[in-house]
Scaffold this motif. Structure first.
Motif, PDB file in Angstrom:
ATOM      1  N   TRP A  87       4.443   9.636  11.343  1.00 22.45           N
ATOM      2  CA  TRP A  87       4.569   9.082  10.054  1.00 22.45           C
ATOM      3  C   TRP A  87       3.608   7.603  10.154  1.00 22.45           C
ATOM      4  O   TRP A  87       3.287   7.393   8.789  1.00 22.45           O
ATOM      5  N   LEU A 100       0.261   8.594   9.722  1.00 24.15           N
ATOM      6  CA  LEU A 100       0.091   8.479   8.377  1.00 24.15           C
ATOM      7  C   LEU A 100      -0.172   7.351   7.299  1.00 24.15           C
ATOM      8  O   LEU A 100      -0.517   6.981   6.241  1.00 24.15           O
ATOM      9  N   ASP A 154      -3.188   3.847   6.738  1.00 23.03           N
ATOM     10  CA  ASP A 154      -3.857   4.041   5.770  1.00 23.03           C
ATOM     11  C   ASP A 154      -3.640   3.145   4.225  1.00 23.03           C
ATOM     12  O   ASP A 154      -4.167   2.354   3.853  1.00 23.03           O
ATOM     13  N   LEU A 155      -2.000   3.148   4.642  1.00 24.07           N
ATOM     14  CA  LEU A 155      -1.556   2.213   3.165  1.00 24.07           C
ATOM     15  C   LEU A 155      -1.771   0.584   3.382  1.00 24.07           C
ATOM     16  O   LEU A 155      -1.936   0.035   2.379  1.00 24.07           O
ATOM     17  N   GLU A 170       2.423   5.845  -1.869  1.00 23.13           N
ATOM     18  CA  GLU A 170       0.808   6.531  -1.549  1.00 23.13           C
ATOM     19  C   GLU A 170       1.662   6.870  -0.592  1.00 23.13           C
ATOM     20  O   GLU A 170       0.751   8.408  -0.464  1.00 23.13           O
ATOM     21  N   PHE A 171       2.369   7.186   0.165  1.00 24.81           N
ATOM     22  CA  PHE A 171       2.705   7.723   1.344  1.00 24.81           C
ATOM     23  C   PHE A 171       3.764   9.304   1.321  1.00 24.81           C
ATOM     24  O   PHE A 171       3.089   9.574   2.104  1.00 24.81           O
ATOM     25  N   LYS A 186       2.339  11.351  -0.868  1.00 26.20           N
ATOM     26  CA  LYS A 186       0.969  11.672  -0.832  1.00 26.20           C
ATOM     27  C   LYS A 186       0.219  12.845   0.305  1.00 26.20           C
ATOM     28  O   LYS A 186       0.364  13.015   0.628  1.00 26.20           O
ATOM     29  N   LYS A 187       0.671  11.475   1.327  1.00 30.49           N
ATOM     30  CA  LYS A 187      -0.369  12.120   2.177  1.00 30.49           C
ATOM     31  C   LYS A 187       0.893  12.960   3.256  1.00 30.49           C
ATOM     32  O   LYS A 187       0.025  13.622   4.277  1.00 30.49           O
TER      33      LYS A 187
END
Length: 338
Positions: A219, A222, A225-226, A330-331, A333-334
């Motif tokens: 996680w 993932l 990218d944030l 945003e997380f 979404k991923k």
């Protein structure tokens, strides 16, 4: 003789009254059987539609920022379930199935709500979020930290002033070092102790001593990218931060049932443990997830720098909460669709 007959009938009557009273008292202080059956039936129906992403925040400011900025599509049949005084909301965010709860302030509340979510609902992991105090001078108010490790910095051995330090503690804070002028202090020394982690992957009744709880590597990858995402800089047209806030992934965090607004203690935490944020719930949520073998990620927006003038949490707490909510969305979404 009449008196004996009277007592002979009076005592059984009193016994019946007492037992009946106890039965009424017990029935009035425990949930009804029908209520329990209704909840169990609802839970089964909810879980058939899972698994869900578990979302755990702490208090009203964070909840308002999150629910105010998200398209939370509540389940049309079972939009929420009330358990132990908490409301668990069921629905979808960005097409992902979620169960959301506000746990309340402090480590006991955080652990209790997280364990209840894991026990009751079919969840595949927990996203814990909220605001936190800034411990790292290179970070700024409004920034969002997604730590790789979290410690309980409130598990102390408070030693007598004359007692020698041993090897059983991770680190020590000598209260006398902060005297002005310096000298001995009857408060002595605080030794920072380990947690005892019981886990599904460990031996039964043989807890492992740990100081750091790791968040889930997959996680964290993932979430990397944030760090590119845009965060808000202003509360309103007349109240803005001097620097544009940023997301930082992979730092360390501290948790304790203590609101830290002291610069000397802030510096001690940073110098000793290398932590960048301080809050009152994260390690409890992370440890509960680690104990049960569930993925966990922590997302915390920085609302204040401890011990610097007037504490800014009242000014920028809502902005930190909003930036945290943006990062959480945003997380989500991923994450892959279940």
């Amino acid at each position: 003789m009449a008196s004996m007959d009277h007592n002979h009938f009076l005592f059984p009557l009193l016994f019946i009254i007492i037992i009946s009273s106890l039965h009424v008292l017990r029935a009035s202080t425990t949930p009804s059987h029908s209520h329990k059956l209704k909840s169990a039936t609802t839970i089964r129906k909810i879980n058939r539609r899972g698994p869900y992403i578990g979302l755990v925040t702490v208090f009203e400011t964070e909840e308002d920022a999150f629910l105010g900025s998200v398209d939370f599509r509540l389940d049309p049949t079972h939009p929420f379930l009330d358990l132990s005084g908490r409301r668990f909301r069921i629905g979808k965010i960005h097409g992902k199935k979620v169960v959301y709860v506000r746990c309340g302030i402090g480590m006991v509340n955080a652990a209790a709500a997280t364990q209840q979510m894991i026990d009751v609902f079919s969840v595949k992991g927990i996203v814990h979020f909220g605001i936190a105090g800034n411990i790292n001078n290179s970070m700024s108010i409004g920034d969002v930290s997604i730590p790789k490790q979290i410690t309980n910095a409130g598990l102390w051995d408070w030693l007598n002033p004359g007692k020698a330090k041993g090897n059983e503690d991770v680190a020590y804070l000598d209260v006398g070092n902060y005297n002005v002028p310096q000298g001995n202090n009857k408060l002595g020394t605080i030794g920072y102790s380990y947690e005892e982690l019981y886990s599904v992957s460990g031996h039964i009744n043989s807890p492992k001593k740990v100081f750091w709880i790791n968040t889930t590597q997959e996680w964290l990858h993932l979430a990397a990218d944030l760090e590119k995402m845009e965060l808000l800089q202003c509360v309103n047209a007349s109240l803005c931060l001097p620097n544009k806030p940023k997301v930082v992934v992979g730092l360390k965090a501290a948790t304790a049932d203590i609101f830290v607004d002291n610069a000397a203690y802030r510096n001690f935490l940073y110098d000793t443990f290398g932590v960048s944020s301080s809050d009152m719930e994260s390690s409890a949520v992370a440890m509960t997830c680690a104990s049960n073998g569930y993925p966990i990620i922590v997302i915390r927006g920085l609302s204040d720098l401890a011990g610097v003038g007037d504490n800014t949490v009242r000014k920028f707490g809502s902005l930190a909460a909003t930036n945290t909510a943006k990062a959480v969305l945003e997380f989500i979404k991923k994450l892959p669709l279940s």
